[in-house]
Write a protein that holds these residues in place. Sequence first.
Motif, mmCIF file in Angstrom:
data_model
loop_
_atom_site.group_PDB
_atom_site.id
_atom_site.type_symbol
_atom_site.label_atom_id
_atom_site.label_comp_id
_atom_site.label_asym_id
_atom_site.label_seq_id
_atom_site.Cartn_x
_atom_site.Cartn_y
_atom_site.Cartn_z
ATOM 1 N N ASN A 375 0.816 -1.211 0.000
ATOM 2 C CA ASN A 375 0.000 0.000 0.000
ATOM 3 C C ASN A 375 0.849 1.259 0.000
ATOM 4 O O ASN A 375 0.327 2.361 0.126
ATOM 5 C CB ASN A 375 -0.923 0.003 1.222
ATOM 6 N N GLY A 376 2.174 1.080 -0.082
ATOM 7 C CA GLY A 376 3.059 2.242 -0.060
ATOM 8 C C GLY A 376 3.268 2.795 1.330
ATOM 9 O O GLY A 376 3.714 3.928 1.491
ATOM 10 N N HIS A 377 2.915 1.986 2.352
ATOM 11 C CA HIS A 377 3.036 2.437 3.735
ATOM 12 C C HIS A 377 4.307 1.871 4.373
ATOM 13 O O HIS A 377 4.779 0.794 3.999
ATOM 14 C CB HIS A 377 1.824 1.992 4.559
ATOM 15 N N GLY A 378 4.813 2.590 5.366
ATOM 16 C CA GLY A 378 5.925 2.061 6.143
ATOM 17 C C GLY A 378 5.471 0.836 6.918
ATOM 18 O O GLY A 378 4.292 0.686 7.237
ATOM 19 N N ALA A 379 6.412 -0.061 7.197
ATOM 20 C CA ALA A 379 6.019 -1.316 7.825
ATOM 21 C C ALA A 379 6.961 -1.751 8.926
ATOM 22 O O ALA A 379 7.064 -2.942 9.220
ATOM 23 C CB ALA A 379 5.928 -2.404 6.754
#
Length: 474
Positions: A375-379
């Motif tokens: 989702n293009g989010h940091g993880a």
Amino acid sequence: MQQCLFFNLMCHTNIFCPFHLQEFYGTTSFKLEIPRTYHHAVELLTVGVPADEFPPVNYSTAIKGASFLARRCRSLNNRETVVKQIIEALFRVDSLSGCLHNAEPPKGLTMASTSKSEIMQRYLFHLAFENQNTDDYITEKLWLTLKSGTIPVYFGAPNIDEHFFPHDSFINVNDFSTTQELARYLIKVANNETLYNSYHVWRKESLPKSFLDKHLPVLGRNNCRLCRWAHARKYGLGWNHERQVIKPIALSREAYVDNAGLIRHPAVESWWEMVGEGLVSVDFESSSPNESSSTTTCSLNEEVSMATIEGDVSRSIWSRDGTTDILLQGQASKSLVLRLEFPMKQHKPLRRLNSHTAWIQNEVSRISLVMVDGNGHGATHLVSSAESGFVSIKVNPSSLPLRMRIIIDDYDRFHKGTDQYQTYYGQIMTDDVWSHPQLFALKEGESIDPSKSASMIRDIIEANLTGIASEHDH
């Protein structure tokens, strides 16, 4: 991202160096990145025995006083007041330039056509007074005086002793409680040939190793050192500040896999399934055939090692620019745990810099993990623990595709507070993962319509994540 280095041969007493903003300074200060020094008498640092090239002045013929050369008064350290007090204490000082002018050059010399060294050689002493008293600010006033063969009476850098000049090679104004005491001592030395010559014994000896170790690394062209330093910063190489040279980083960045396709360096990779309260090892099938034995490793270089982890979940790894990248994609039916064992057994607790970057570090090295999900989010919230060199990462079905990058740096011990910030190399390698415009290149002729929905753009990003591994595979 841009890094800036400000060069200036003047000394700055209150410079704030915001290294985390990639702003650096090169002045006369040895506390800054690239010290720029006034080695006007560079021969002094290269000769074996200084007296061979720079003999002392003739005690019998030299003027029993001191020369002083300064065009302007109003110095930051009020040196002109010290000169006045020495004169008032009845020690001869010939001020031959604009500031406190009270004498003309000795017979046969002129200020217009005579070098400073030639003038100094006519006197037993020279007042080598800086225009400010700041650490490491040691200019030609001292260097040229030593070269001329007379005795410097030095007034300047408070930490002059940290520069390891030969013993009794100069007289330090700050060693005397009053200017009157200094003047009395100068009169004593001027009238005692044995005592005077004791300040020239160093000329007959090899220069001290500590002196050479301090000054030889900063000798020569400053621009060459600047280029070496900038190269080290850009590519995350080690930098020896004392020697002013590039050095290898403490932990190797080389990436190796075994014949099964498992990473063996920069970390040892293993996969686990969460079963109840415990973990069960997961076997996976490599799609990177290797006929070597299980104990043999091979370098990744620009190649891609691919494997199936569990079910429809595939894992690809590749190495570029000193980093190691891991890409997980597919449909997972259960949560897995990726354990990475790094060669760093003792380190500080895991630090999460932000949503996409976390690291472990000790007093020598730093290992960063950059993580971006589909989702293009940091993880980095997936990093569940880090102890004794082991970093555990939970891989949930909802987090796929998942890209991780391993970045290895030397810990910056030169600047204060660096445990809070990334290095320049670390930021560049992080941005390469996190910044979509840099990471996901469009195919020739393609473009993104700004009116497209966020979900469609995510589909493009996800497709490019898959494409990265495919390009490496070919």
